[in-house]
Design an enzyme around this catalytic site. Structure first.
Site, PDB file in Angstrom:
ATOM      1  N   TYR A   1     -22.753 -17.519  34.054  1.00  0.00           N
ATOM      2  CA  TYR A   1     -21.932 -18.674  33.743  1.00  0.00           C
ATOM      3  C   TYR A   1     -22.589 -19.970  34.193  1.00  0.00           C
ATOM      4  CZ  TYR A   1     -18.077 -15.253  33.297  1.00  0.00           C
ATOM      5  OH  TYR A   1     -17.282 -14.196  32.949  1.00  0.00           O
TER       6      TYR A   1
ATOM      7  N   HIS B   1     -22.487  -6.727  35.267  1.00  0.00           N
ATOM      8  CA  HIS B   1     -21.898  -7.467  34.149  1.00  0.00           C
ATOM      9  C   HIS B   1     -21.962  -6.690  32.826  1.00  0.00           C
ATOM     10  CE1 HIS B   1     -21.061 -11.901  32.851  1.00  0.00           C
ATOM     11  NE2 HIS B   1     -20.259 -11.039  32.249  1.00  0.00           N
TER      12      HIS B   1
END
Length: 268
Positions: free
Chosen positions: A42, A102
């Protein structure tokens, strides 16, 4: 019982205005959130960490989760420990409550990655180990490798993608199924049973969709939001009790739509 984790958290993914995550996190913690979710990819961990540090709450009261090992982050498997340490450095903390793998794709090698996560856990960098975007087969493989239980599995989940099989696995093995994109990028507002429940409860359709998720066993959600009104509106879902009929009506939605569906996803 699953680990202690606030069932409604703030998701911080955005493809613009990363610095804005600082204010969003501060605002969310002021509103009452105590669960913040971010990730290496991010590119906002620095701002998320600063927002937590500057918020009027004790750091110990905030459940902080991040993620690494992403298909688009080209670290070699051997560098996973460095990736985890990099997350902590950017967040300005010695440890996180939860760190997710992730994606089980790209640089992901189950034995090496999960062993590295286990070592980071044993060394106190990670309180709990989570996974994200795994298939049932990936979950079973992870359980065979890890010496500690999977604490959470984060994946897309909402009324248009209820993920019964993955939720069943979470119940069977007693961990959190954590919904990302729990509002289907706003599409849940167009569903008739969601609109009907919103009218009945004088609530937003987004509150209804989140309340539907929170009515499910072993389910949590991390909707992203910006601005106090949006952040507070989502948080209001915690105070909604949907009737059995309302839950059943949303369960009966037969339209299916996946919002996050990259070519590299393990289900493709």
């Amino acid at each position: 019982m699953p680990i202690e984790m606030p069932r409604l958290g703030l998701g911080t993914y955005t493809d613009d205005d990363q610095e804005g995550r600082y204010e969003a996190v501060k605002t969310a913690l002021d509103v009452g959130y105590r669960h913040i979710d971010t990730a290496q990819v991010y590119e906002n961990e620095e701002y998320v960490g600063a927002g937590i540090a500057d918020a009027p709450v004790d750091r110990d009261s905030v459940f902080l989760a991040t993620k690494t090992v992403h298909h688009d982050v080209p670290e070699r498997t051997a560098d996973v420990r460095g990736a985890i340490e990099g997350c902590l450095e950017r967040l300005g903390t010695d440890s996180v409550d939860l760190c997710y793998v992730h994606w089980p794709t790209g640089v992901y090698d189950a034995e090496e990655v999960l062993t590295t996560y286990q070592e980071a856990h044993d060394d106190g960098l990670i309180e709990h180990i989570g996974v994200s975007n795994f298939t049932p087969e990936h979950l079973e493989e992870a359980r065979e490798i890890l010496d500690v239980p999977i604490a959470a599995h984060q994946f897309e989940m909402h009324p248009l993608l209820p993920q019964e099989e993955l939720r069943a696995d979470a119940r069977e093995h007693d961990y959190w199924a954590v919904a990302y994109s729990p509002l289907a990028q706003g599409r849940v507002a167009d569903l008739d049973p969601v609109q009907a429940a919103a009218e009945t409860h004088d609530a937003s359709p987004y509150q209804i969709s989140l309340a539907w998720l929170l009515a499910k066993e072993n389910v949590a959600a991390v909707p992203r939001a910006t601005g106090r009104e949006h952040i507070a509106d989502n948080f209001g879902a915690r105070n909604l009790d949907l009737s059995d009929d309302e839950i059943a009506a949303i369960d009966a939605v037969d339209e299916r739509e996946r919002c996050i569906d990259p070519d590299f996803a393990p289900w493709n």
